[in-house]
Design an enzyme around this catalytic site. Structure first.
Site, PDB file in Angstrom:
ATOM      1  N   ASP A 155       1.016  -0.941   0.083  1.00 55.72           N
ATOM      2  CA  ASP A 155       0.119  -0.190   0.081  1.00 55.72           C
ATOM      3  C   ASP A 155       0.725   0.674  -0.122  1.00 55.72           C
ATOM      4  O   ASP A 155       2.103   0.920   0.391  1.00 55.72           O
ATOM      5  CB  ASP A 155      -0.881  -0.017   1.273  1.00 55.72           C
ATOM      6  CG  ASP A 155      -2.324   0.508   1.328  1.00 55.72           C
ATOM      7  OD1 ASP A 155      -2.281   1.459   0.324  1.00 55.72           O
ATOM      8  OD2 ASP A 155      -3.211   0.562   1.622  1.00 55.72           O
TER       9      ASP A 155
HETATM   10  C1  BGC Z   1      -5.268   3.146   0.484  1.00 53.62           C
HETATM   11  C2  BGC Z   1      -5.115   2.613  -0.600  1.00 53.62           C
HETATM   12  C3  BGC Z   1      -5.384   2.985  -1.875  1.00 53.62           C
HETATM   13  C4  BGC Z   1      -3.563   4.012  -2.444  1.00 53.62           C
HETATM   14  C5  BGC Z   1      -3.683   5.426  -3.163  1.00 53.62           C
HETATM   15  C6  BGC Z   1      -3.691   4.434  -0.159  1.00 53.62           C
HETATM   16  O1  BGC Z   1      -3.408   5.102   1.274  1.00 53.62           O
HETATM   17  O2  BGC Z   1      -5.402   2.930   1.538  1.00 53.62           O
HETATM   18  O3  BGC Z   1      -6.352   2.207  -0.759  1.00 53.62           O
HETATM   19  O4  BGC Z   1      -5.334   2.648  -3.373  1.00 53.62           O
HETATM   20  O5  BGC Z   1      -3.780   4.872  -1.022  1.00 53.62           O
HETATM   21  O6  BGC Z   1      -4.366   6.161  -3.083  1.00 53.62           O
END
Ligand code: BGC
Length: 708
Positions: free
Chosen positions: A273
């Site tokens: 992530d």
């Molecule tokens: C989130 C993800 C997301 C990523 C990009 C993260 O903070 O947990 O679900 O796809 O950011 O925005």
């Protein structure tokens, strides 16, 4: 962008011809293997032409602006000299909404109802279509990967991202996830199933250490990921921020290598992530393929800064790095991004079909929780005026955080209802200032209808501190005393307590219903559409009725949280404790009625398929409508403590008034199994089982036992 790599095409051809000639002579390679081999040779040849630094540049994803001045939520830069294009990503899962640093929006997109609402449709062909539109709109914005679906389990009612996930049940979550992935990947857009695994709370999400038993992981938290890999061949997995049993997910060898890659045979790549905490050597050796850098203090660049050195010192083998790069290139090849060898559909934004789909999903995802004396649907010819209270002037399109979508347009409840009423019915909105009904009293006719719109926001990044809707009790009671019919429409991310429930006649759970909110609500209120949504989560009467009511179980103490409820999540917990829910898992009313009859079994010979189950559903009312029939399995003679029953199948059946249909499911051995911690494997024990077919988890209509 031109994808064909002219420089390498002749070289691949020559290599391929040589290999093909050798294989024909030795008669050892089938045509199918030849194609795989051709791909491998091509990718290997690319990797062997890369410097160590170039390889490392392939496994560090960045956010922000690319050399052409375009902004991305994230992308892998590619290597121009070798003809490897960047791999560009787009956020999901409520729509292909482009978000960037601090979730600033870049472009509008079709805003679907949030995933919890999508799951409430229980209509998998519809979810496939959502996946397809996510894919088409991602492509139209010149991106290659949509960061969806999110298949984490809704464990606690406060979860900040509950609306972004499908269900408390692993089977329903798995079916939804597979449908979305198939829809998007079918038109050539890569997907990323997230967040692997158990991102079930947002408070302390970057550091929280979740103590989860192997059995709960296997039975509850992993199955939707497993199905995404095995059935839908998802191209990427996004590792969660949290730790599981002391180890961060993004550097967890058991999850990444043993389970995903080896046991499930995952062939794509695993990325972090955005800005997870991980260390270079541990993560690379654990099976992490790509790190995505995040924002602020989480803007980690471990691979970028330390991986070259780790390979040079031998702490990470170069063959490990080659494998990481191989996995990325292999997916890019599969989706026609290296050699333009696929005939995928072209992307398109905001097409009329996308708008229609957003409407249909909202209609089928809004759940009619209560409808005393059939007050709904409203008969416009009998209704002189409709009074709207509360939060009726704004469409509550989606939740907040990275999944938030700015739509091209949206329809508020007020607009939807006013536009619908072309006759003389008057629509009056009482804003906050006159909510007390003071000056408005005189206008109210006792025959008329009041609709109260309630809203509670929810966001990624923090959990909600309350699940109570008590604040509006006084207003609702006053309204209910004045009007002959009082209807409440809830726009929330899930279960809330409703102390005023007895006072009102009807309640809709509308979630965050996307851009078509007002139109869908009007269609349901006035009966142009018949409600068919059913809850994908249990609604409880009180917070204490849910699992994790001790601080150590949620939000945790000293960055540790115990999943002490084990496999008893959602309705499994309520049933174990004989707690009557406010509205049960799978509950949802219709303007018609259905009967269930004639349950029969027929054995199947295959090793894995145990038997076929069939029964007849009849629409016994006077309106056309759809029923969601649910199949639960009870293990009567288990040697371990098991949930009273578990969802293992469902069918959404559209029936005209008076029509009936035979529904069929097949039961597999896995459907009967629990995770046996003593042997670390699935176990279907010999003995008695019950098949229970219901309109909800506590409205079982047919039951029959069998001996396995
Ligand atoms: C989130 C993800 C997301 C990523 C990009 C993260 O903070 O947990 O679900 O796809 O950011 O925005």
């Amino acid at each position: 962008m031109k994808k064909t790599n002219f420089l390498w095409a002749p070289i691949i051809c020559i290599i391929s011809v040589v290999v093909f000639a050798i294989s024909c002579r030795e008669n050892i390679i089938s045509k199918q293997n030849y194609t795989t081999l051709e791909k491998s040779l091509y990718i290997d040849s690319l990797i062997s032409s890369m410097s160590l630094e170039e390889k490392v540049s392939m496994v560090h994803g960045v956010k922000g602006t690319d050399p052409n001045g375009l902004d991305y939520v994230g992308y892998l830069p590619g290597i121009e000299r070798l003809g490897i294009p960047p791999l560009r990503m787009q956020n999901g899962p409520s729509g292909a909404g482009a978000t960037f640093s601090s979730h600033r929006h870049l472009a509008p997109a079709t805003a679907f109802p949030v995933p919890a609402a999508q799951a409430s449709t229980w209509n998998m062909p519809l979810l496939y279509q959502i996946g397809k539109v996510l894919g088409l709109e991602t492509k139209a914005q010149e991106r290659d990967v949509v960061l969806a679906p999110g298949v984490n389990i809704i464990r606690i009612p406060e979860g900040g991202r509950n609306f972004e996930y499908f269900s408390e049940d692993p089977h329903l979550s798995a079916r939804c996830g597979v449908s979305i992935i198939n829809g998007a990947q079918g038109i050539g857009t890569m997907t990323s199933v997230k967040h692997f695994v158990a991102n079930n709370q947002d408070d302390s999400r970057f550091t929280i250490d979740e103590q989860i038993s192997e059995r709960a992981l296997r039975e509850i938290y992993l199955p939707a990921f497993e199905a995404s890999v095995k059935e839908a061949k998802v191209s990427t997995i996004m590792a969660a921020y949290n730790k599981i049993n002391g180890v961060y997910c993004s550097e967890n060898p058991k999850l990444l290598t043993d389970i995903a890659k080896e046991e499930w045979g995952f062939e794509g790549f695993i990325m972090t992530d955005w800005g997870t905490r991980h260390q270079t050597v541990t993560a690379a050796n654990a099976g992490l393929d790509v790190e995505m850098s995040g924002w602020g203090k989480f803007g980690t660049a471990q691979f970028r800064d330390h991986l070259v050195n780790a390979v040079e010192t031998g702490e990470v083998q170069e063959t490990t790095l080659d494998q990481m790069v191989f996995r990325i290139l292999s997916e890019m090849y599969r989706f026609g991004l290296l050699i333009d060898n696929k005939n995928f559909e072209k992307g398109v934004m905001d097409a009329p079909e996308h708008r229609k789909l957003a409407f249909q999903v909202a209609v089928e995802g809004i759940v009619l929780l209560k409808n005393d004396d059939n007050v709904l649907p409203l008969d416009t010819s009998m209704t002189k005026s409709i009074a709207l209270f509360g939060d009726a002037m704004e469409a509550r399109v989606s939740g907040s955080g990275s999944s938030n979508v700015v739509p091209f347009y949206s329809v508020s409840p007020y607009e939807g209802i006013s536009n619908y009423l072309t006759n003389n019915t008057e629509v009056v909105y009482y804003n906050k200032a006159n909510m007390s009904l003071g000056t408005a009293d005189t206008r109210i006719d006792p025959d008329d209808v009041a609709i109260v719109f309630l809203y509670r926001s929810s966001t990624e990044g923090s959990d909600r501190t309350s699940i109570s809707l008590a604040e509006e009790s006084t207003l609702i009671e006053k309204v209910a005393n004045k009007y002959s019919k009082t209807i409440v429409v809830l726009r929330t991310s899930g279960s809330y307590t409703m102390p005023w429930l007895d006072k009102v006649d009807a309640v809709f759970q509308a979630w965050f219903p996307g851009q078509e909110e007002g139109n869908a609500q009007a269609a349901l209120l006035f009966g142009d559409e018949n409600p068919s949504g059913k809850l994908p989560v249990t609604f409880g009467k009180e917070r204490r009725d849910f699992p994790a009511s001790e601080e150590s179980d949620f939000p945790g103490i000293d960055d540790k949280v115990n999943y002490s409820e084990g496999v008893y999540v959602g309705y499994r917990w309520f049933e174990k404790n004989n707690t009557v829910p406010l509205f049960a898992f799978g509950h949802g009313l219709s303007y018609t009625s259905f009967s269930y009859e004639d349950l029969s079994f027929s054995p199947m010979s295959s090793d894995d398929k145990v038997m076929k189950v069939s029964y007849t559903i009849k629409n016994t009312g006077v309106r056309d409508g759809a029923e969601v029939a649910q199949l639960y399995i009870e293990d009567v003679t288990a040697s371990v403590d098991r949930p009273q029953k578990e969802l293992k199948g469902f069918a959404k059946v559209f029936l005209k008034a008076g029509e009936s249909e035979r529904v069929e499911h097949s039961i597999s051995r896995r459907d009967l199994s629990f995770w046996d911690e003593t042997t670390s494997s699935w176990k279907a024990e010999k003995g008695a089982f019950i098949v229970a077919i219901g309109a909800s988890s506590n409205d079982i209509r047919l039951k029959k036992s069998f001996i396995y």
